[in-house]
Every structure is written in C-alpha cells, then in structure tokens.
Design an enzyme around this catalytic site. Structure first.
Site, PDB file in Angstrom:
ATOM      1  CB  CYS A 126      -0.917   0.006   1.214  1.00  0.00           C
ATOM      2  SG  CYS A 126      -1.949   1.487   1.335  1.00  0.00           S
ATOM      3  CD  GLU A 180      -1.601  -1.697  -4.492  1.00  0.00           C
ATOM      4  OE1 GLU A 180      -0.679  -1.464  -5.302  1.00  0.00           O
ATOM      5  OE2 GLU A 180      -1.413  -2.002  -3.311  1.00  0.00           O
TER       6      GLU A 180
END
Length: 225
Positions: free
Chosen positions: A2, A103
C-alpha cells in the site's frame, strides 16, 4: 503493498471515529504517500486519540531517520521475525483510517492506477507506531500492515492492506494486550464490499493532492468475506 491512499471526512470515517470514542474530525487528504504525515488512531492512557504520524516507521533504536529500507509497509506474516516490527507489535498498535487506496497494473506498456474503495464504508488498516528521538527531534511514525490479496484482488496486486473487521478494533488498539497472539486472527479478508475503479494517471504524481478522477466504470466488485 500500500503506497498511496486517501482519507475523506465523510459519515463513514466519522462513524469509525465516533465508534472509538473520538470526537475530532479528519480533514480530507488525497494521494497520501510514504514519509508524509497521516492521521492515525492509537490508545494512550486508556483513551483512543487521533494524531498525525510520519508514514514510514522509524525504529526507536535507529541512529537517524532513514529511507533506504521500505518501512511504510510491514508484512503481517513476518512481523515476529522483524527487529523493527516485533517490538511495536507487542504494545504499539494503531489503526490507519482510509477511504480508498491506489494500486497499479501495467497495461499496454504503462502503469494504470486503480482506486480501490469500500462500498458505503471506510477501511480501518492495521498499523504499528513507533517513537524515535527526544525533545525537538522526536518523531512519531507508523507503518501499515499488508497481507496476501484475497481472491479476485490479486489481478491488480498480490498484496493488500490488512483491513481490520469492527470486532477487532478494540483489542488491536488496546496496549495492555500483547499483539503476538492477535496475529492468528489477522487473516486475509474483506470486512466490507469494495469496488475497483480505473482513475486518471495524474495521481501517479505524489504531489497531485486532489480526489482521484475515474476514467471508466468499476472494473469489478468484491463482496465482504
């Protein structure tokens, strides 16, 4: 992993804070990146509080803050074997509120960003915090735990932030509880439904601090579980 996320001042984020006994509000922040100050929930003296911390954990034993090693994420599977993370796991755990995270997937030779967002909810990422230095040189820092991606998510990335279900919020924040036994409860999963939406690549620039703009319909949706 992340490496970017957003947090929005909306009823879902406010509900998370109020449920943990916190009356403060979070100001919306977009495209948060490692080493920036991010809002973190931790418990001190029996009360949960909200404060900003540096998103890149600095171990208390480090000679100085260092970015040679990626300390903004911590793999849940190897926490107990890490000199930097095993100590904070015991009594220095926190929650990082997030309204969505970003992402990337390589498509047609370029990195296409996707915004992964809960459907009518807010994420409570499991985190660890640390204290480094003294006086004016004091730094409070944090890291976000990651785990294996749930089925369906791996088509975007093989890892995902560790999302705490509501029934684990209290025990995760409680510093009187040793965190090592809690690891058995931290299994990959989704505490809420989420959708994955392609967004404008301008968000690839960490200095871009505006809400991500969708460039197409949701790629797919995953249900809680």
């Amino acid at each position: 992993m992340c490496g970017r996320y957003n947090v929005i001042d909306d009823p879902f984020t406010q509900g998370l804070l109020e449920g943990l006994g916190i009356s403060r509000r979070i100001h919306s922040r977009y495209n948060l990146a490692p080493t920036e100050q991010v809002p973190v929930i931790r418990q001190l003296e029996g009360r949960n509080g909200l404060e900003d911390m540096r998103w890149w954990l600095v171990p208390h034993w480090a000679r100085e803050p260092d970015t040679r090693y990626a300390m903004f994420n911590a793999r849940a599977e190897t926490l107990t074997r890490s000199k930097a993370f095993s100590g904070p796991l015991k009594h220095q755990r926190c929650i990082v509120p997030a309204s969505s995270f970003i992402e990337w997937r390589t498509e047609a030779g370029h990195k296409q960003p996707y915004c992964i967002q809960p459907v009518d909810d807010v994420f409570a990422f499991a985190g660890l915090w640390e204290h480094w230095g003294h006086g004016r040189e004091t730094i409070h820092s944090c890291t976000i735990l990651t785990t294996a991606a749930v089925p369906g998510m791996e088509q975007i990335h093989p890892r995902q932030p560790l999302m705490l279900p509501a029934d684990l919020h209290a025990s995760w924040l409680d510093p009187t509880i040793d965190g090592h036994p809690l690891l058995a409860q931290l299994i990959p999963g989704l505490p809420c439904a989420l959708e994955v939406v392609p967004v404008d690549p301008v968000i690839n620039n960490s200095h871009h601090k505006q809400a991500p703009t969708a460039v197409g319909p949701a790629m797919f949706r995953l249900e809680a579980g």
